[in-house]
Design a protein around this motif. Structure first.
Motif, PDB file in Angstrom:
ATOM      1  N   ASP A 190       0.811  -1.222   0.000  1.00 15.28           N
ATOM      2  CA  ASP A 190       0.000   0.000   0.000  1.00 15.28           C
ATOM      3  C   ASP A 190       0.844   1.271   0.000  1.00 15.28           C
ATOM      4  O   ASP A 190       0.345   2.352   0.301  1.00 15.28           O
ATOM      5  CB  ASP A 190      -0.960  -0.002   1.196  1.00 15.28           C
ATOM      6  CG  ASP A 190      -0.244   0.023   2.543  1.00 15.28           C
ATOM      7  OD1 ASP A 190       0.972  -0.284   2.601  1.00 15.28           O
ATOM      8  OD2 ASP A 190      -0.896   0.360   3.548  1.00 15.28           O
ATOM      9  N   VAL A 191       2.133   1.158  -0.367  1.00 17.58           N
ATOM     10  CA  VAL A 191       3.042   2.307  -0.390  1.00 17.58           C
ATOM     11  C   VAL A 191       3.345   2.687  -1.839  1.00 17.58           C
ATOM     12  O   VAL A 191       3.610   1.823  -2.674  1.00 17.58           O
ATOM     13  CB  VAL A 191       4.357   1.991   0.366  1.00 17.58           C
ATOM     14  CG1 VAL A 191       5.366   3.121   0.214  1.00 17.58           C
ATOM     15  CG2 VAL A 191       4.060   1.747   1.847  1.00 17.58           C
ATOM     16  N   VAL A 192       3.340   3.986  -2.134  1.00 12.37           N
ATOM     17  CA  VAL A 192       3.650   4.492  -3.475  1.00 12.37           C
ATOM     18  C   VAL A 192       5.153   4.399  -3.708  1.00 12.37           C
ATOM     19  O   VAL A 192       5.947   4.992  -2.973  1.00 12.37           O
ATOM     20  CB  VAL A 192       3.189   5.948  -3.644  1.00 12.37           C
ATOM     21  CG1 VAL A 192       3.575   6.468  -5.035  1.00 12.37           C
ATOM     22  CG2 VAL A 192       1.696   6.090  -3.403  1.00 12.37           C
ATOM     23  N   THR A 193       5.525   3.625  -4.718  1.00 12.27           N
ATOM     24  CA  THR A 193       6.922   3.485  -5.125  1.00 12.27           C
ATOM     25  C   THR A 193       7.054   3.996  -6.559  1.00 12.27           C
ATOM     26  O   THR A 193       6.061   4.276  -7.225  1.00 12.27           O
ATOM     27  CB  THR A 193       7.364   2.011  -5.055  1.00 12.27           C
ATOM     28  OG1 THR A 193       6.596   1.252  -5.998  1.00 12.27           O
ATOM     29  CG2 THR A 193       7.205   1.437  -3.657  1.00 12.27           C
ATOM     30  N   MET A 194       8.274   4.069  -7.033  1.00 11.30           N
ATOM     31  CA  MET A 194       8.486   4.463  -8.417  1.00 11.30           C
ATOM     32  C   MET A 194       7.829   3.431  -9.338  1.00 11.30           C
ATOM     33  O   MET A 194       7.872   2.245  -9.077  1.00 11.30           O
ATOM     34  CB  MET A 194       9.974   4.591  -8.723  1.00 11.30           C
ATOM     35  CG  MET A 194      10.641   5.770  -8.023  1.00 11.30           C
ATOM     36  SD  MET A 194       9.848   7.375  -8.374  1.00 11.30           S
ATOM     37  CE  MET A 194       9.999   7.497 -10.156  1.00 11.30           C
ATOM     38  N   ASN A 195       7.204   3.925 -10.369  1.00 12.56           N
ATOM     39  CA  ASN A 195       6.492   3.135 -11.371  1.00 12.56           C
ATOM     40  C   ASN A 195       5.196   2.524 -10.850  1.00 12.56           C
ATOM     41  O   ASN A 195       4.640   1.636 -11.487  1.00 12.56           O
ATOM     42  CB  ASN A 195       7.398   2.066 -11.999  1.00 12.56           C
ATOM     43  CG  ASN A 195       8.518   2.697 -12.784  1.00 12.56           C
ATOM     44  OD1 ASN A 195       8.286   3.519 -13.653  1.00 12.56           O
ATOM     45  ND2 ASN A 195       9.750   2.336 -12.457  1.00 12.56           N
ATOM     46  N   SER A 196       4.736   3.000  -9.703  1.00 13.67           N
ATOM     47  CA  SER A 196       3.413   2.586  -9.213  1.00 13.67           C
ATOM     48  C   SER A 196       2.340   3.339  -9.979  1.00 13.67           C
ATOM     49  O   SER A 196       2.505   4.521 -10.296  1.00 13.67           O
ATOM     50  CB  SER A 196       3.243   2.921  -7.723  1.00 13.67           C
ATOM     51  OG  SER A 196       4.030   2.091  -6.916  1.00 13.67           O
TER      52      SER A 196
END
Length: 135
Positions: A51-57
């Protein structure tokens, strides 16, 4: 006070290289991203919560002034291809979203000095959740 964010060490490494290569004309974006990364706790990519925004999400989020959520993919500048669904990490909104969890709201300063608030509603795709680490 801005909250601590969670970033994978792999994204941190890639973002550090991006920041080192930015021209002086992008100093404002560089400084904003550096400030954001300065609040980051690091995690193993394979241990990143889903549930965490990462790169390429690909995520769904909204601005406080809008009731309509938007869906975009948080992207490195080199991967921008002009698609409407892409959001560069070097934009104020992209920088603000990195490391937030679903349900988090973040206030951020716009380039004109005003404030905006962004809320993460869902993460439709996260590379780490799918086991994709080399992107």
């Amino acid at each position: 006070m801005k909250p601590t964010i969670l970033v994978s060490w792999l994204d941190m490494d890639r973002l550090d290289r991006l920041l080192d290569a930015l021209p002086a004309a992008q100093a404002r974006a560089r400084d904003a991203l550096l400030d954001e990364l300065g609040r980051a706790r690091l995690a193993e990519p394979w241990e990143m919560p889903p549930d965490v925004v990462t790169m390429n999400s690909r995520l769904r989020f909204s601005f406080e002034a809008s009731e309509q959520p938007v869906t975009m993919t948080l992207t490195y500048p080199k991967d921008m291809n002009g698609g409407a669904g892409q959001l560069s990490i070097l934009t104020p909104v992209g920088t603000a979203l990195l490391g937030l969890k679903v349900g988090d709201t973040m206030s951020w300063e716009r380039p004109d000095g005003g404030l905006f608030e962004v809320t993460v509603h869902a993460i439709e795709y996260q590379p780490e959740r799918e086991g994709v680490y080399h992107r």
